[in-house]
Design a protein around this motif. Structure first.
Motif, PDB file in Angstrom:
ATOM      1  N   GLN A 103     -12.284  16.459   3.854  1.00 39.62           N
ATOM      2  CA  GLN A 103     -10.762  16.225   4.565  1.00 39.62           C
ATOM      3  C   GLN A 103     -10.513  14.529   3.940  1.00 39.62           C
ATOM      4  O   GLN A 103     -11.236  13.974   3.806  1.00 39.62           O
ATOM      5  CB  GLN A 103     -10.635  16.681   5.744  1.00 39.62           C
ATOM      6  N   THR A 104      -9.066  14.514   4.008  1.00 34.80           N
ATOM      7  CA  THR A 104      -8.578  13.214   3.830  1.00 34.80           C
ATOM      8  C   THR A 104      -7.836  12.851   4.924  1.00 34.80           C
ATOM      9  O   THR A 104      -7.128  13.330   5.649  1.00 34.80           O
ATOM     10  CB  THR A 104      -7.742  13.140   2.625  1.00 34.80           C
ATOM     11  N   PHE A 105      -7.857  11.388   5.232  1.00 34.20           N
ATOM     12  CA  PHE A 105      -7.049  10.500   6.132  1.00 34.20           C
ATOM     13  C   PHE A 105      -7.028  11.259   7.359  1.00 34.20           C
ATOM     14  O   PHE A 105      -6.156  11.920   8.027  1.00 34.20           O
ATOM     15  CB  PHE A 105      -5.683  10.567   5.740  1.00 34.20           C
ATOM     16  N   SER A 106      -8.155  11.400   8.025  1.00 35.01           N
ATOM     17  CA  SER A 106      -8.451  11.747   9.432  1.00 35.01           C
ATOM     18  C   SER A 106      -9.543  10.858  10.233  1.00 35.01           C
ATOM     19  O   SER A 106      -9.829   9.897   9.641  1.00 35.01           O
ATOM     20  CB  SER A 106      -9.145  13.200   9.464  1.00 35.01           C
ATOM     21  N   SER A 107      -9.603  11.225  11.329  1.00 34.56           N
ATOM     22  CA  SER A 107     -10.436  10.381  11.948  1.00 34.56           C
ATOM     23  C   SER A 107     -11.898  10.896  12.143  1.00 34.56           C
ATOM     24  O   SER A 107     -12.198  11.748  11.671  1.00 34.56           O
ATOM     25  CB  SER A 107      -9.974  10.344  13.738  1.00 34.56           C
ATOM     26  N   GLY A 108     -12.795   9.963  12.740  1.00 32.68           N
ATOM     27  CA  GLY A 108     -14.080  10.235  12.438  1.00 32.68           C
ATOM     28  C   GLY A 108     -14.975   9.288  11.731  1.00 32.68           C
ATOM     29  O   GLY A 108     -14.186   8.597  10.796  1.00 32.68           O
ATOM     30  N   PRO A 109     -16.241   9.419  11.409  1.00 33.52           N
ATOM     31  CA  PRO A 109     -16.902   8.632  10.689  1.00 33.52           C
ATOM     32  C   PRO A 109     -16.611   9.015   9.181  1.00 33.52           C
ATOM     33  O   PRO A 109     -16.663  10.186   8.757  1.00 33.52           O
ATOM     34  CB  PRO A 109     -18.524   8.773  11.020  1.00 33.52           C
ATOM     35  N   GLY A 110     -16.564   8.089   8.435  1.00 32.29           N
ATOM     36  CA  GLY A 110     -15.915   8.377   6.872  1.00 32.29           C
ATOM     37  C   GLY A 110     -17.405   8.248   5.963  1.00 32.29           C
ATOM     38  O   GLY A 110     -18.263   7.812   6.517  1.00 32.29           O
ATOM     39  N   ILE A 111     -17.012   8.557   4.875  1.00 32.95           N
ATOM     40  CA  ILE A 111     -18.071   8.470   3.628  1.00 32.95           C
ATOM     41  C   ILE A 111     -18.166   7.000   3.322  1.00 32.95           C
ATOM     42  O   ILE A 111     -17.143   6.527   2.891  1.00 32.95           O
ATOM     43  CB  ILE A 111     -17.918   9.582   2.509  1.00 32.95           C
ATOM     44  N   ALA A 112     -19.205   6.345   3.345  1.00 31.61           N
ATOM     45  CA  ALA A 112     -19.373   5.050   2.815  1.00 31.61           C
ATOM     46  C   ALA A 112     -19.131   4.945   1.134  1.00 31.61           C
ATOM     47  O   ALA A 112     -20.224   5.544   0.532  1.00 31.61           O
ATOM     48  CB  ALA A 112     -20.838   4.552   3.142  1.00 31.61           C
ATOM     49  N   VAL A 167       0.887  -0.945   0.173  1.00 33.80           N
ATOM     50  CA  VAL A 167       0.090   0.053  -0.009  1.00 33.80           C
ATOM     51  C   VAL A 167       0.957   1.377   0.032  1.00 33.80           C
ATOM     52  O   VAL A 167       1.608   1.383   0.933  1.00 33.80           O
ATOM     53  CB  VAL A 167      -0.810  -0.128   1.293  1.00 33.80           C
ATOM     54  N   ARG A 168       0.782   1.794  -1.082  1.00 36.17           N
ATOM     55  CA  ARG A 168       1.516   3.153  -1.103  1.00 36.17           C
ATOM     56  C   ARG A 168       0.831   4.389  -0.302  1.00 36.17           C
ATOM     57  O   ARG A 168       1.645   5.089   0.398  1.00 36.17           O
ATOM     58  CB  ARG A 168       1.665   3.655  -2.704  1.00 36.17           C
ATOM     59  N   HIS A 169      -0.435   4.481  -0.557  1.00 36.53           N
ATOM     60  CA  HIS A 169      -1.033   5.896   0.134  1.00 36.53           C
ATOM     61  C   HIS A 169      -2.456   5.075   0.528  1.00 36.53           C
ATOM     62  O   HIS A 169      -2.924   4.206   0.010  1.00 36.53           O
ATOM     63  CB  HIS A 169      -1.252   6.868  -0.843  1.00 36.53           C
ATOM     64  N   ALA A 170      -2.859   5.751   1.794  1.00 34.99           N
ATOM     65  CA  ALA A 170      -4.042   5.218   2.273  1.00 34.99           C
ATOM     66  C   ALA A 170      -4.772   6.542   2.652  1.00 34.99           C
ATOM     67  O   ALA A 170      -4.114   7.319   3.546  1.00 34.99           O
ATOM     68  CB  ALA A 170      -3.925   4.545   3.733  1.00 34.99           C
ATOM     69  N   ARG A 171      -5.876   6.858   2.314  1.00 39.11           N
ATOM     70  CA  ARG A 171      -6.827   8.269   2.480  1.00 39.11           C
ATOM     71  C   ARG A 171      -8.131   7.670   2.943  1.00 39.11           C
ATOM     72  O   ARG A 171      -8.563   6.626   2.512  1.00 39.11           O
ATOM     73  CB  ARG A 171      -6.705   9.076   1.170  1.00 39.11           C
ATOM     74  N   ARG A 172      -8.600   8.838   3.600  1.00 40.26           N
ATOM     75  CA  ARG A 172      -9.964   8.612   4.305  1.00 40.26           C
ATOM     76  C   ARG A 172     -10.669   9.750   3.777  1.00 40.26           C
ATOM     77  O   ARG A 172     -10.338  10.964   4.238  1.00 40.26           O
ATOM     78  CB  ARG A 172      -9.888   8.173   5.752  1.00 40.26           C
TER      79      ARG A 172
END
Length: 1760
Positions: A622-631, A602-607
């Motif tokens: 925003q990307t790669f943060s904590s909290g509920p993400g978008i499904a 895995v090169r990059h992991a974003r959320r």
């Protein structure tokens, strides 16, 4: 390292690569195989070797069978069976295969040119297989051609079972090859061989050449196809490259092989469209025909064409795909047909649009519908939506249909063939191959040629359910992911590279995995590598060495994520580098992982997280943060960006570094799929709520492509002025659509109240909707709001309809209430609410309520399911109630109505679909049944509608739509259209009648391809057809002309009859001295309501074998001498001319011309069915006879005879149903023919050439027709309450036909008019079904007088001078004085019937059906339904019997010892004695209310002739002895408790032997009436025969003076020796004959008959149901069967000639066979109209009597 074979493979390894069946089972030794009949080894010149010849007239009696016993099994497991055979010229052949499935079910698969159509049961498949020379007009089923060639029949047994029975092939159990054919050998193999090629020539092609041992020899320089035929079935394996075939395929023959009951296509080299029959055709056109075919040119958007031969009517886009299969889960292979170098492939369940040929329009175009558009998206899911590689179109499924939509124009084309929802799609990188899979297990997959729309291949997936598919960029590899039958995840890789070249799909590898797979893709840079993702795993796959292997990607902390989709990063320059390959994977938690495929890390992991900027209208990301993400549900990657679809309804575009959102679009539901176009400028998105659209990144505009209901559509309605469509669905929405663009305009959603029914207001922009709460609401289309709501119902609304003028609205509910609303103003209100009117608990249906087209009538099902009620729409007064439950008297369960609809107002038809799968057509006024369409579908039809021109009936039939040719009474069956994957809920015609809509899982829009019939009026208007000379073209024109519908009420129209002469009209009011008798019944019509002509039931179709002779055949073994009987079943089927003495009548299929002075008869034969009517021209030079339609002819038959020579001059086929009446015009220039109640066709023919002048389909049944004797240009018909006047007027060279209909006045109360005749000008007399005679003034068109002439219906009227003859159904013949009627005409309605009085009356023995009188009506001949012709003299008041036959079945014929007389008995209870020389009736003994079942004449040794007696047995068990000399009954006794079946005298006449239906034989004294012995040896089976002969019994070792036998229905014969004077009876022999479980008789078991041989007393002959159809000859001394004589059918009767070695056998196939036992020859004779159940030689053997039903034919045996 070699793989060891599995045990199952090892057991069958000896059969590989192929097995020579004949050699393995040593057929030449006949130890492990069996032969029967004429089987021999001969040398074939073509093959230059030995072959087996199997021949014989009966296929079932001449065959080769492997293995020898049915208890054994061949155990052959090869997939393909190769049969190398050649049919014998002009013969039939049969091939039976018993195939065992893996679940040990044995299925018989039969191929024969005897079969006319495909038939199937759970254990038997019958396929038509015909090899014939190509001709312009060809009958697809029949004998082998004279030049039949050697054929290689290749049968794919695995596909046969899978396609037609959905079973898995196990092994081949047995084979039976039946006559008549030559067979070289049989082979089995798992390899698909190509017989026309050699290994060296085709080494580089993906085909397997035929092994040398199996190959046919081909001389050097010649083509294989020029000498032989190759048939593959099913045709999925026909995958030879097209180019070589184009060079060599020039056989002059066609091979037809029927895979199903549906029409299938075949390309034919022809300049015109060709209509094909119900069998598919594998045919290769000649090079000459091919050279004229233009090459197919590519187009930017190619249409889906399923046929290379199409009519103009089907020349537009779309396949118009329809099927005749009644079951929706069709899993069929494809028909692969090579022609003109192009492969034409189509699904077997489809009929390709091929128009019928002919010069007249009017019959249903084939196909009549073509799919134009689909409203809907998804079905199984909404994740399957693809861009084409050029980005111009979108491919997506709509339930079972695959749609290709051009995004710029909105044009749709379709891929049809799946029978269930499409679960997966894949398109290769060059737009060449499209792969699809359907959802229902076991999953069936298809490969399509994307450019042409043809299905290249259909195959069954190893997976139980296919979830996703992925193509490699080149299209050579297809991968699929799904579940096996255990629910485990399975991955399969197929090789598809050879499919386009004629190869097969090959499974390259398959693997099971325990990891979840949600998405699977083949990499674009390496076709052997793939990637998948799922719950907690991302895996990389590789295909190497036929094995699929995978390895996981190390996800680290992301190993628990639920991954939903993946995509590969595309290279910018189009030259991908594997080292740069990056994989993007998304998850429901909002994570997007970027994976290096080479390093598997895995090169990059974003959320992606939702955040809202203060004041911002949309959330920022925003990307790669904590909290509920978008499904995230889906993603797609282009070289510059990544498109992400999520469950929050947003489509977002990101740069590949995910730094910020570039663009986003919000949807109305969760986004389920996204796909970036190849150019990266458009992003396709689909939502779970059924929306499909794309975002244009340049213009930043979102374009909606398709919207869809998310649940089945319940009902629809159309509005004409705005072109809008309204639909209601189970998803609780009401949607309005634009029919032109198929785009949604409005939707109305109700979360609590579900819509059930919908209809538009005809004139205002308003629609009405009924809901489950019982509310009915009106909605404004302009304001898009609710206008008015009414809640008068307590249950859910089930029906909603408005009158055509929009003044009234009706609704019904599930509680049974009916509401009427006034819609005259926008604030519509309730007028009436009636409870318990409509059937309660009925489901909502578009056809629950129906309003007539004129708005006057309202129909619905209620108040019970078994009744249909018709009301006045304004008053709601009940006008009619029809009990549907009593319509089907043959059904054991009560029928119920399901849906109703009205036909056009001019027809007055009400159509009702019932629970017994019928559509019943009722008269909307009287409730009378007009016609019936049985078996329209296995399930009840919820919706049906009739087009406004009454041409087409549309029915929702399960998952299909059926279209019936409503205008044609004898419809060949419906056209059936597939496409829906769920039951169709509603069908409707568009207001302009040019389109059809069907709703179920989606809404389908179909174009109606039928041409507009603007010049036709309601059914019956004559078409503008060009008729050529001769009867041939006119037959076709006439049949179609009668089927053309009208569009309005009949009006004067132009026609082109021959030029009419003008007949002199006597002075008005004159005495009518002109002869107006009914010489050929031109002015007297006999279809009284008391009884219509019904052709007698024939037990079997007429025999048409070669060698069958007509009755008058001279120079043969038999010559027809006399006919005893008259067909009382006909109407006007007797003619008599006193001035010429010509007298003719009908008996069955024969016209009997008899000299009343000498009694000599002539017999005119040729009709194939019972003759219904006759007509004699006024010149008495021409006789016309008409018969009904037989099982071998599609139309009835009219023969025109030359009276002087007795020859048939013309043969015409005017109607598809029985001809009811014939009449010549007064000048004999025209002949009018009238069809029966089903046909309702009136046709005019010019008698010069008998060309069709005009054909008209009448709007109602007509009972009679007559020409005006004073004017050849006037014609009149009478029917249901109306008199129709037809006037032919000549203006120069043109002739116009004017029509005028006049109703019967209510004051007459006559009911139906059943007969008519013209009186003195201008009077017309009409008889009615109620017994009245009414008189019409034809000039004024009014009825001015009526009187009650009888108690029964008047079936006959005849006028001459001042006298009128009436005949009724009560048997009364009355003579009326009507001279004063002409004077009463001037009084009009004030006329009284007191001036009409009855002169004479006679009561005959049955209803009067025919009559002819002299000019003065003093004497005449009258026919009755009792089968009697009477000579009537009014002057003497007497009636004398001229011709008399039995009115019921004749059971026996016996002869007096001196042959001076014969006697017959019948089920009518009569015993009749006839003078044998003249066949005149001498004595009749009648027993009332009993059937006389058997008869015997006492032998000559019983005393003087005056002591001769008759013994007759009856149905009550009584036996009566009649004295012939004293014409009295001597004795009555009861030897049996049940009905007697046979009786015989002993040789001395002092004893009577009788047998009954319980198997008892009683021996009685005819003088005392005592029964002194009862034999019960045959008890339990009826005694069919007792035969007694005088024989010295010393040779048999027993004593006695008589030798007699008894045969019973259980195939047992007992032979006895007796001396009754000494009360001695001893059993000599007991014979039992085997009978199979089933016999080939139709509807009854053939009798067991036995007789002693008169020329050899030691022989006994037997016929009966057995293993074979044959006569068995048994020697009583040798105690064994000494000879067998084969028969074509099971025998129904048997008689042996006493003087010669002749044997007569009668069959149920209306045929008589005479066998010369000495010479071994036979000859067949036709002439009977029913089963020949009785044949008897006279004692001198000079005459032979045969009987069929109640007709008796007497034949002379020449040379004796």
């Amino acid at each position: 390292m070699r793989r060891e074979p599995r045990p199952a493979e090892a057991l069958t390894a000896w059969q590989h690569p192929f097995l020579n069946v004949f050699r393995h089972f040593r057929v030449d030794e006949w130890k492990r195989s069996a032969k029967q009949g004429d089987v021999a080894v001969v040398t074939d010149k073509t093959l230059k070797g030995a072959v087996y010849r199997i021949r014989g007239s009966v296929s079932a009696a001449n065959y080769i069978q492997l293995p020898k016993s049915s208890t054994q099994s061949l155990g052959l497991t090869g997939r393909y069976l190769y049969v190398l055979f050649r049919p014998l010229p002009s013969k039939h052949f049969v091939i039976h295969l018993d195939v065992s499935s893996k679940d040990n079910q044995v299925i018989r698969v039969s191929f024969s040119n005897l079969f006319k159509e495909f038939k199937s049961t759970a254990t038997w498949l019958q396929f038509p297989l015909v090899l014939e020379a190509r001709t312009p007009q060809r009958d697809l089923v029949g004998l082998a051609p004279s030049g039949a060639r050697w054929t290689c029949l290749q049968l794919d047994l695995q596909d046969v079972l899978l396609v037609y029975l959905n079973r898995c092939y196990g092994h081949l159990k047995s084979i039976r090859l039946c006559a008549s054919l030559l067979v070289r050998n049989l082979y089995t193999s798992d390899l698909c061989f190509e017989p026309a090629i050699s290994g060296a020539q085709w080494a580089k092609l993906p085909v397997t050449p035929m092994p040398r041992e199996m190959a046919f020899p081909v001389p050097k320089g010649e083509s294989w196809h020029d000498r032989y035929i190759h048939v593959r079935f099913p045709s999925e394996s026909l995958k030879v490259p097209s180019k070589p075939i184009e060079k060599s395929c020039s056989p002059p023959e066609a091979v037809l092989l029927g895979p199903g009951p549906q029409p299938l296509p075949c390309p034919v080299a022809s300049s015109k469209p060709v209509r094909f029959s119900v069998s598919p055709v594998v045919q290769t056109p000649s090079p000459t025909a091919q050279s004229g075919r233009a090459a197919l040119a590519p187009r930017p958007f190619p249409e889906v064409s399923l046929s290379q031969e199409r009519s103009d009517a089907s020349n537009a886009d779309g396949p118009g795909f329809h099927s005749l299969e009644p079951w929706a889960q069709l899993e069929a292979s494809d028909i692969h047909t090579a022609a003109a170098g192009t492969h034409v492939l189509t699904h077997e369940s489809a009929e390709v649009p091929v128009a019928r040929t002919g010069s007249c329009e009017g019959f249903l175009p084939d196909p009549v519908l073509r799919l134009k558009g689909v409203i809907g998206f998804g079905g199984h899911g909404t994740r399957q939506a693809l861009w084409t590689p050029d980005g111009a179109a979108v491919v997506y499924p709509c339930h079972a249909v695959i749609v290709v939509l051009l995004v710029d124009t909105g044009e749709q084309r379709f891929f049809l063939g799946h029978t269930d929802k499409v679960s997966a799609l894949a398109l290769d990188g060059s737009s060449s191959l499209l792969a699809s899979a359907q959802a229902r297990a076991p999953s069936v997959m298809r490969l399509w040629d994307f450019q042409t729309g043809r299905c290249l291949c259909l195959f069954r997936s190893p997976m139980h359910v296919v979830c996703s598919l992925s193509f490699s960029d080149s299209g050579a590899l297809l991968c699929g992911v799904g579940k096996d039958h255990h629910g485990r995840t399975m991955v399969v890789a197929w090789g598809t590279g050879q499919v386009g070249l004629g190869g097969e799909v090959v499974v390259l590898a398959k693997a099971h995995t325990d990891f979840d797979v949600q998405a699977f893709r083949v990499t674009f840079f390496d076709e052997t590598r793939m990637a998948s993702c799922g719950q907690g795993s991302v895996r990389l796959w590789r295909l190497r060495g036929g094995v699929l292997r995978s390895c996981p990607v190390d996800l680290g902390e992301h190993h628990a994520l639920q991954f939903t989709d993946l995509a590969f990063k595309q290279a910018r320059d189009g030259c991908p580098e594997p080292s740069a390959a990056m994989l993007f994977v998304c998850s429901r938690s909002g994570h997007i992982l970027e994976i290096d495929c080479q390093r598997m890390v895995v090169r990059h992991a974003r959320r992606l997280l939702p955040t809202r900027t203060p004041g911002g209208p949309h959330p920022q990301k925003q990307t790669f943060s904590s909290g509920p993400g978008i499904a995230i549900s889906s993603l797609s990657v282009s070289p510059a960006m990544c498109a992400v679809g999520s469950e929050d309804g947003f489509l977002r575009l990101w740069p590949l570094d995910f730094s910020s959102v570039l663009l986003e679009a919000e949807h109305e539901g969760p986004v389920s799929s996204v796909c970036v176009s190849p150019d990266g400028l458009r992003v396709l998105s689909a939502t779970s709520s059924g929306h499909l659209g794309f975002l244009d990144t340049l213009s930043r505009v979102y374009h909606m492509l398709a919207r869809s209901h998310t649940a089945p559509v319940l009902a629809l309605a159309m509005e004409q002025r705005r072109g809008q469509l309204a639909t209601v669905s189970q998803d609780r929405t009401v949607r309005i659509w634009d029919l032109a663009t198929l785009q949604q305009l409005y939707d109305f959603t109700s979360s609590e109240d579900a819509p059930c029914a919908v209809t538009f207001h005809p004139t205002r922009p308003t629609f009405f909707c009924g809901f489950s709460s019982g509310a009915v609401r009106s909605f404004s289309l302009e304001a898009a709001e609710v206008l008015v709501e009414h809640t008068c119902h307590r249950g859910a609304v089930t029906g909603l309809t408005a009158t055509p003028d929009g003044r009234l609205l009706f609704s019904s509910c599930s509680q049974g209430s009916l509401a009427q609303y006034s819609c005259a103003d926008p604030q519509w209100h309730v007028l009436r609410v009636a409870a318990d009117m409509v059937c309660p608990d009925a489901p909502a249906s578009p056809s629950a309520l129906a309003v007539s087209r004129d708005g006057r009538l309202l129909a619905f099902v209620g108040p019970s399911r078994c009744t249909v009620t018709v009301m006045g729409s304004a008053s709601l007064d009940e006008l009619l109630r029809v009990d549907i439950g009593t319509l089907d008297l043959a059904s054991s369960r009560l029928d119920s109505a399901m849906a109703v609809c009205f036909g056009p107002a001019a027809l007055g038809h009400l159509l009702v679909s019932t629970s017994s799968n019928r559509v019943v057509v009722l008269d909307a006024v009287s409730g009378r049944i007009i016609r019936e369409l049985p078996g329209v579908h296995p399930e009840p039809c919820p919706s049906l509608t009739l087009s406004e021109d009454a041409r087409f009936l549309l029915i929702a039939a399960g998952r299909t739509i059926k279209v019936w040719d409503y205008a044609t009474q004898a419809s060949p069956g419906p056209q059936v259209y597939i496409g829906h994957s769920e039951p169709v809920q509603a069908v409707a015609f568009s207001p302009d009648q040019q389109q059809v809509l069907s709703a179920g899982d989606a809404v389908f829009l179909w174009d109606v391809l039928a041409p507009t019939e603007s010049d036709q009026s309601f059914p019956g208007a004559p078409p503008a057809c060009k008729t050529g000379p001769g009867a041939g073209p006119l037959e076709d024109a006439a049949s179609r002309a009668s089927e053309l519908p009208r569009q309005q009420v009949p009006k004067p129209c132009q026609a082109s009859p021959p030029r009419l002469g003008v007949c002199a009209r006597p002075p008005e009011g004159g005495d009518g001295a002109r002869d107006t008798r009914n010489s050929g019944a031109p002015r007297t019509t006999y279809l009284a309501s008391c009884k219509a002509f019904t052709p007698a039931r024939v037990s079997c179709s007429p025999h048409s074998a070669k060698g069958t002779c007509p009755p008058p055949a001279s120079g043969g073994w038999l010559r027809l001498k006399a006919v005893v009987g008259y067909s009382g079943n006909g109407r006007a089927n007797m003619v008599w001319r006193p001035d010429t003495g010509f007298f003719a009548y009908t008996c069955g299929r024969l016209v009997v011309v008899e000299d009343l002075h000498s009694g000599a008869q002539q017999h005119w034969s040729g009709h194939s069915a019972e003759i219904s009517t006759l007509a004699l021209s006024h010149s008495a030079q021409v006789l016309a006879s008409a018969s009904g339609r037989s099982s071998t002819t599609a139309h009835c038959q009219i023969r025109v005879w030359d009276v002087s020579g007795g020859l048939c001059q013309h043969l015409i086929f005017p109607h598809s149903t029985t001809v009811l009446a014939l009449a010549f015009s007064p000048d004999d220039r025209l002949l009018v023919t009238l069809g029966d109640h089903d046909g309702r066709t009136l046709a005019l023919w010019g008698t010069a050439t008998y060309d069709l002048v005009s054909s008209t389909r009448l709007p109602e049944p007509v009972h009679g027709v007559a020409f005006n004797p004073w004017d050849a240009g006037e014609l009149t018909c009478v029917g249901q309450g109306t008199v129709t006047f037809w006037l032919l007027q000549q203006r120069g060279a043109d002739i116009s036909l004017q029509v005028r209909r006049e109703p019967v006045p209510e004051a007459v109360g006559a009911g139906e008019l059943t007969s008519l005749c013209y009186g003195a000008p201008p009077l017309l007399y009409c008889g009615t079904s109620s017994g009245q005679v009414c008189v019409w003034d034809t000039r004024a068109g009014r009825c001015f007088l009526s009187w009650e002439a009888d108690d029964g219906g008047i079936g006959l009227l005849l006028f001459s001078g001042s006298r009128l003859v009436s005949g009724s159904s009560t048997g009364r013949l009355r003579l009326w004085a009507v001279g004063a009627v002409s004077e009463l005409r001037c009084k009009g309605s004030g006329a009284r019937s007191s001036s009409v009085f009855m002169e004479h009356e006679l009561v005959l023995d049955g209803a009067v059906v025919s009559a002819s009188f002299d000019d003065s009506v003093d004497m005449g001949v009258v026919g009755t339904t009792a089968g009697t012709l009477w000579f009537v003299s009014w002057a003497e008041g007497t009636s004398t019997r001229l011709i008399s036959g039995h009115r019921s079945k004749v059971n026996e014929v016996v002869f007096s010892p001196g042959e001076s007389h014969c006697a017959t008995c019948s089920e009518d209870g009569s015993v009749r004695v006839w003078a044998l020389a003249s066949m005149e009736l001498v004595i009749q003994f009648q027993v009332l209310n009993q059937s006389c079942l058997c008869l015997a004449w006492s032998p000559p040794c019983c005393g003087r002739p005056e002591q001769q007696r008759l013994a007759a047995g009856y149905g009550d068990g009584s036996l009566r002895i009649f004295s012939v000399s004293r014409t009295a009954m001597e004795l009555k006794m009861h030897p049996h408790p049940v009905a007697l079946t046979t009786v015989a005298f002993s040789t001395d006449g002092q004893t009577v032997l009788s047998g009954d239906k319980d198997g008892l034989v009683a021996v009685s004294h005819p003088c005392t009436g005592t029964t002194f012995r009862v034999l019960s040896d045959h008890q339990g089976a009826p005694i069919s025969t007792i035969c007694v002969t005088c024989k010295e019994c010393e040779d048999l070792g027993v004593e006695g003076t008589d030798l007699w036998l008894a045969a019973s229905g259980d195939q047992r014969v007992s032979v006895w020796a007796s001396d009754w004077l000494r009360n001695h009876c001893e059993l000599v022999d007991w014979l039992s004959f085997p009978m199979p479980a089933t016999t080939e008789t139709q509807g009854h078991l053939p009798p067991s008959l036995a007789a002693f041989c008169p020329w050899d007393g030691a022989l006994l002959m037997y016929v009966g149901p057995g293993v074979y159809k044959e006569v068995i000859i048994y020697n009583l001394c040798q105690k064994q069967v000494v000879e067998k004589i084969p028969l074509p059918f099971f025998a129904m009767s048997l008689s042996l000639s006493p003087g010669t070695h002749l044997l007569a056998v009668g069959f149920a196939e209306c045929m008589l066979r005479l066998v010369d036992c000495a010479m071994g020859t036979a000859q067949d004779f036709a002439g009977h109209d029913n089963a020949v159940h009785l044949c008897r030689f006279t004692p001198s053997a000079r005459l032979l009597f045969t009987a069929a039903r109640n007709e008796i034919l007497v034949w002379e045996v020449p040379g004796l």
